[in-house]
Design a protein around this motif. Structure first.
Motif, PDB file in Angstrom:
ATOM      1  N   THR A   1      26.657   8.007 -31.275  1.00  0.00           N
ATOM      2  CA  THR A   1      25.443   7.725 -30.502  1.00  0.00           C
ATOM      3  C   THR A   1      25.336   8.647 -29.295  1.00  0.00           C
ATOM      4  O   THR A   1      24.263   9.198 -29.015  1.00  0.00           O
TER       5      THR A   1
ATOM      6  N   ARG B   1      20.230   5.594 -31.343  1.00  0.00           N
ATOM      7  CA  ARG B   1      20.637   4.295 -31.888  1.00  0.00           C
ATOM      8  C   ARG B   1      20.129   4.124 -33.323  1.00  0.00           C
ATOM      9  O   ARG B   1      20.855   3.644 -34.202  1.00  0.00           O
TER      10      ARG B   1
ATOM     11  N   ARG C   1      22.495   3.990 -36.671  1.00  0.00           N
ATOM     12  CA  ARG C   1      22.422   2.766 -37.473  1.00  0.00           C
ATOM     13  C   ARG C   1      22.127   3.098 -38.942  1.00  0.00           C
ATOM     14  O   ARG C   1      22.725   2.513 -39.845  1.00  0.00           O
TER      15      ARG C   1
ATOM     16  N   GLN D   1      24.601   2.438 -42.282  1.00  0.00           N
ATOM     17  CA  GLN D   1      24.176   1.663 -43.452  1.00  0.00           C
ATOM     18  C   GLN D   1      24.304   2.451 -44.761  1.00  0.00           C
ATOM     19  O   GLN D   1      23.922   1.952 -45.815  1.00  0.00           O
TER      20      GLN D   1
ATOM     21  N   ASP E   1      14.455  -1.430 -40.195  1.00  0.00           N
ATOM     22  CA  ASP E   1      15.289  -1.624 -39.006  1.00  0.00           C
ATOM     23  C   ASP E   1      14.454  -1.990 -37.785  1.00  0.00           C
ATOM     24  O   ASP E   1      14.941  -2.659 -36.864  1.00  0.00           O
TER      25      ASP E   1
ATOM     26  N   GLU F   1      27.189  -1.489 -42.547  1.00  0.00           N
ATOM     27  CA  GLU F   1      27.056  -1.335 -41.100  1.00  0.00           C
ATOM     28  C   GLU F   1      28.156  -2.092 -40.367  1.00  0.00           C
ATOM     29  O   GLU F   1      28.732  -1.585 -39.394  1.00  0.00           O
TER      30      GLU F   1
END
Length: 336
Positions: free
Chosen positions: A10, A32, A36, A40, A123, A313
Motif C-alpha cells: 500500500t 488501498r 485489495r 483477492q 469492492d 484476501e
C-alpha cells in the motif's frame, strides 16, 4: 517472485501515484483499492494497474489534483463529480453519501460523472454491506463491444455488481462484466500465440475470429451473443444508467485505458443502496437470505459469490502478496 506485506504494498503504490502527481488522498484511496484487488487474486485489477494509472496521471488523462465533490443532492438522488481524477475518491464519496441517505430515506441512487477506471466494482459496495444494506453497482468503460447486430465497438464491458449482507457471515459479493469473456483472456492468448474459441471476439472487419490478436484489434462479443442479444441489451442498460442519467461520456467517446496517450475518459459509475428495513424488514430479509443460501448449499460444489476472493484476501492479510520480480522493480522505479 517478490514478497510484500499488505502495508508495504500500500505504501509503495501510494508513493508511485504521488510521484506521478496524485494528491495524498487520491493516492491513498487508489492504493488501498489496488492492493485489495491483488490480495483477492485479481491481478488484472491489482498492482499491474499502477504503471497505467501513473502514465495517465503524467499524460493528463487523469488529474491527480482533482477533488471529487457532490454537485447535486435531491432527495434520494446524488451526483458526484470526479473532476477527471482517478475514480476511487469519487466512488467512496458517492457510496458514503448513498449510505447515509438510504438510512434516512430507505434508498439512494448515487451517480459519479467525469470519472476514470474504478477497479473492482463490487469492492465499492463493501461499506454498504457493512452498514447492513443491499448495494448495486454499475460502470461503463471505453468501447470494446458492438451493439446487437453491429460490428464496431460502442459499449464497454460494462460491469455490474451487487453486495447482499448476511447475518453473522460474509456478504454475498457478485461482480461480472458483460462481455463473453474478460479481455484479459485475449491478451494472454495473444501473448502465447494461442487461438481463441469462436464466440469470444470479432476482428476489425466485424467478422468472427479465432485469432487473439485480431480480436484485440476488433471487438469483444457481449455475454451470450452467439445465441441471443441479451448481453448487448444489458450493456445498453448499464451504458445509459451511467452516462445519460449522470452526464458521463459514452464508451465510444473514451480512449482505451490500454493506451498511454488519449483523452480523459470521463466515464461514469452508479451505485444504488437499499435499506431492507424500509421494506420487508431486516428480520424477514435475514430469514429469506439464509433460506435461499441453505437451499443452494444442499448441492456439493456450490460456491457462494465472493467467498473465494474473501478467503484469499484474509490469507494475504497474514502472508502478504507475491508479485513478479519485474513488476516489483517497475513499482520501485515509479516510487523512487
Amino acid at each position: 517472485m517478490a514478497q510484500l506485506s499488505i502495508e508495504e504494498a500500500t505504501h509503495l503504490v501510494a508513493r508511485a501515484l504521488r510521484q506521478a502527481g496524485a494528491g495524498d488522498a487520491m493516492a491513498a484511496s487508489t492504493a488501498r483499492a489496488l492492493v485489495r484487488a491483488e490480495a483477492q487474486g485479481l491481478a488484472s485489477h491489482g498492482l499491474s494497474r499502477v504503471p497505467q494509472y501513473t502514465t495517465h496521471l503524467r499524460n493528463g488523462r487523469a488529474d491527480g489534483q482533482a477533488l471529487a465533490a457532490m454537485v447535486k443532492h435531491k432527495g434520494a438522488a446524488v451526483l458526484v463529480d470526479a473532476r477527471q481524477g482517478l475514480a476511487f475518491p469519487a466512488c467512496e464519496l458517492a457510496v458514503a453519501t448513498a449510505i447515509t441517505t438510504a438510512q434516512t430515506l430507505g434508498v439512494c441512487f448515487a451517480g459519479v460523472t467525469n470519472s476514470h477506471h474504478c477497479g473492482v466494482l463490487v469492492d465499492h459496495l463493501r461499506a454498504v454491506a457493512d452498514a447492513g444494506m443491499v448495494g448495486l453497482g454499475f460502470a461503463n468503460s471505453p468501447a470494446a463491444m458492438p451493439a446487437a447486430g453491429g460490428k464496431h465497438p460502442i459499449f464497454g464491458t460494462n460491469p455490474v455488481a451487487a453486495a447482499f449482507p448476511r447475518r453473522n457471515a460474509d456478504p454475498l459479493m457478485i461482480d461480472l462484466s458483460l462481455s463473453e469473456v474478460a479481455r484479459g483472456k485475449l491478451m494472454v492468448a495473444a501473448k502465447n500465440n494461442q487461438p481463441i474459441p469462436l464466440g469470444w471476439a470479432l476482428d476489425a472487419q466485424g467478422q468472427p475470429t479465432t485469432d487473439a490478436q485480431a480480436g484485440l484489434a476488433g471487438s469483444m462479443l457481449p455475454l451470450g451473443a452467439v445465441s441471443s442479444p441479451k448481453g448487448s441489451m444489458l450493456a445498453l442498460i448499464v451504458e445509459l444508467l451511467v452516462t445519460a442519467v449522470v452526464g458521463a461520456q459514452f464508451g465510444f467517446e473514451a480512449s482505451s485505458f490500454f493506451v498511454d496517450a488519449g483523452n480523459a475518459p470521463r466515464i461514469g459509475q452508479a451505485f444504488v443502496v437499499i435499506d431492507p428495513g424500509a421494506l420487508a424488514g431486516r428480520d424477514v430479509y435475514d430469514e429469506r437470505m439464509e433460506t435461499l443460501i441453505g437451499e443452494m448449499l444442499i448441492d456439493d460444489g456450490v460456491r457462494l459469490a465472493g467467498a473465494r476472493r474473501m478467503h484469499l484476501e484474509q490469507q494475504a492479510m497474514t502472508s502478504g502478496l507475491t508479485i513478479p520480480d519485474a513488476l516489483k522493480t517497475q513499482l520501485d522505479l515509479l516510487a523512487a
